[in-house]
Design an enzyme around this catalytic site. Sequence first.
Site, short mmCIF file in Angstrom:
data_model
loop_
_atom_site.label_atom_id
_atom_site.label_comp_id
_atom_site.label_asym_id
_atom_site.label_seq_id
_atom_site.Cartn_x
_atom_site.Cartn_y
_atom_site.Cartn_z
N GLY A 14 -11.03 -6.04 -2.34
CA GLY A 14 -10.60 -4.92 -3.00
C GLY A 14 -8.68 -5.22 -3.43
N THR A 15 -8.47 -6.53 -3.80
CA THR A 15 -6.98 -6.70 -4.11
C THR A 15 -7.08 -6.07 -5.62
OG1 THR A 15 -7.22 -8.99 -4.84
CG2 THR A 15 -6.49 -8.57 -2.62
N ASN A 16 -7.95 -6.13 -6.29
CA ASN A 16 -8.00 -5.76 -7.87
C ASN A 16 -7.83 -4.24 -7.59
OD1 ASN A 16 -7.86 -7.75 -10.04
ND2 ASN A 16 -9.38 -8.61 -8.76
N MET A 92 -20.26 -8.23 -6.72
CA MET A 92 -20.79 -9.35 -6.82
C MET A 92 -22.40 -9.44 -7.16
SD MET A 92 -18.09 -10.94 -6.61
CE MET A 92 -18.31 -13.01 -6.25
N LEU A 95 -25.53 -6.33 -12.86
CA LEU A 95 -26.14 -5.05 -12.96
C LEU A 95 -26.99 -5.27 -14.18
CD1 LEU A 95 -22.76 -3.23 -13.66
CD2 LEU A 95 -24.11 -3.07 -11.83
N ASN A 109 -15.76 -5.51 -16.54
CA ASN A 109 -15.67 -6.61 -15.26
C ASN A 109 -14.53 -7.43 -15.28
OD1 ASN A 109 -16.74 -7.87 -13.16
ND2 ASN A 109 -17.43 -9.51 -14.64
N HIS A 111 -13.57 -11.31 -14.19
CA HIS A 111 -14.05 -12.52 -13.85
C HIS A 111 -12.99 -13.75 -13.86
CE1 HIS A 111 -17.07 -15.67 -13.21
NE2 HIS A 111 -16.38 -16.45 -14.18
C1 GAR Z 1 -11.89 -11.44 -7.89
O1 GAR Z 1 -11.24 -12.74 -8.03
C2 GAR Z 1 -12.79 -11.28 -9.01
O2 GAR Z 1 -12.29 -11.79 -10.25
C3 GAR Z 1 -13.90 -11.94 -8.70
O3 GAR Z 1 -14.04 -11.32 -7.11
C4 GAR Z 1 -12.37 -11.43 -6.71
C5 GAR Z 1 -12.48 -9.89 -6.06
O4 GAR Z 1 -11.29 -10.03 -5.40
N1 GAR Z 1 -14.96 -11.39 -9.32
C6 GAR Z 1 -16.14 -12.14 -9.64
O5 GAR Z 1 -16.11 -13.17 -9.12
C7 GAR Z 1 -17.11 -11.59 -10.49
N2 GAR Z 1 -18.18 -12.47 -10.69
P1 GAR Z 1 -10.59 -8.52 -4.74
O6 GAR Z 1 -11.85 -8.04 -4.00
O7 GAR Z 1 -9.66 -8.90 -4.10
O8 GAR Z 1 -10.35 -7.79 -5.98
#
Ligand code: GAR
Length: 205
Positions: A14-16, A92, A95, A109, A111
């Site tokens: 969940g850093t994003n 991950m 949908l 989303n 990516h």
């Molecule tokens: C992020 O790098 C995001 O781009 C990726 O998962 C990570 C989540 O990091 N998403 C995907 O790969 C989707 N196919 P976070 O939980 O620290 O935000």
Amino acid sequence: MKKTNIGVLISGSGTNLQSIIDKAEAGDLPVNVACVISDREKAYGLERAKKHGIPAVFVDRKGYALREAHEDAIIGVLDKYNVELIVCAGYMRLLTHHIISRYRNRIINIHPALLPSFPGTDGYGDAWRYGVKVSGCTVHFVDEGCDTGPIILQGINPVDNDDTFESFRERGLAIEHRVFPEAIKLYCEGRLKIEGRRVRILDKE
Ligand code: GAR
């Protein structure tokens, strides 16, 4: 500006999500993070949400034989919190048409690669192993394909000679944390116009 109610779907750290919360709290992003939903019980993002007083809901995949039934449970939460925009921040799971048709052009989303290169669940690993000289991240609307929806913004992450996978990924994540809120802000400002595959960014009024 009226704040947009967003629901954030996560599966992991969940850093994003954190970058979105921080920008919203700082007044730089006109959103109300109405709820955070995870398909993994242990996802640290749920703790991040709780620390900020945001409803954090685990919706277990087990117990639902069909993806659509799991999505119905998610939709129930989104409805409860009047979510207008779904933000997939490291969610991950693909949908299906079931939820996408209900929130058409209201799901975005991030990516961790420059789409259409390296779609799927390991964008950083796939790009790194391929040996690309430039990678980055892509924020896009979600359609029924795997990472195929119209592109809103992309951020560039050039690969240095000295990079390790860790330094490459770390810099990439920092770029994600800047680009994702920027794209969400454009959505909230009503500045994204989808024209076929192209998303036109309208000037500020
Ligand atoms: C992020 O790098 C995001 O781009 C990726 O998962 C990570 C989540 O990091 N998403 C995907 O790969 C989707 N196919 P976070 O939980 O620290 O935000």
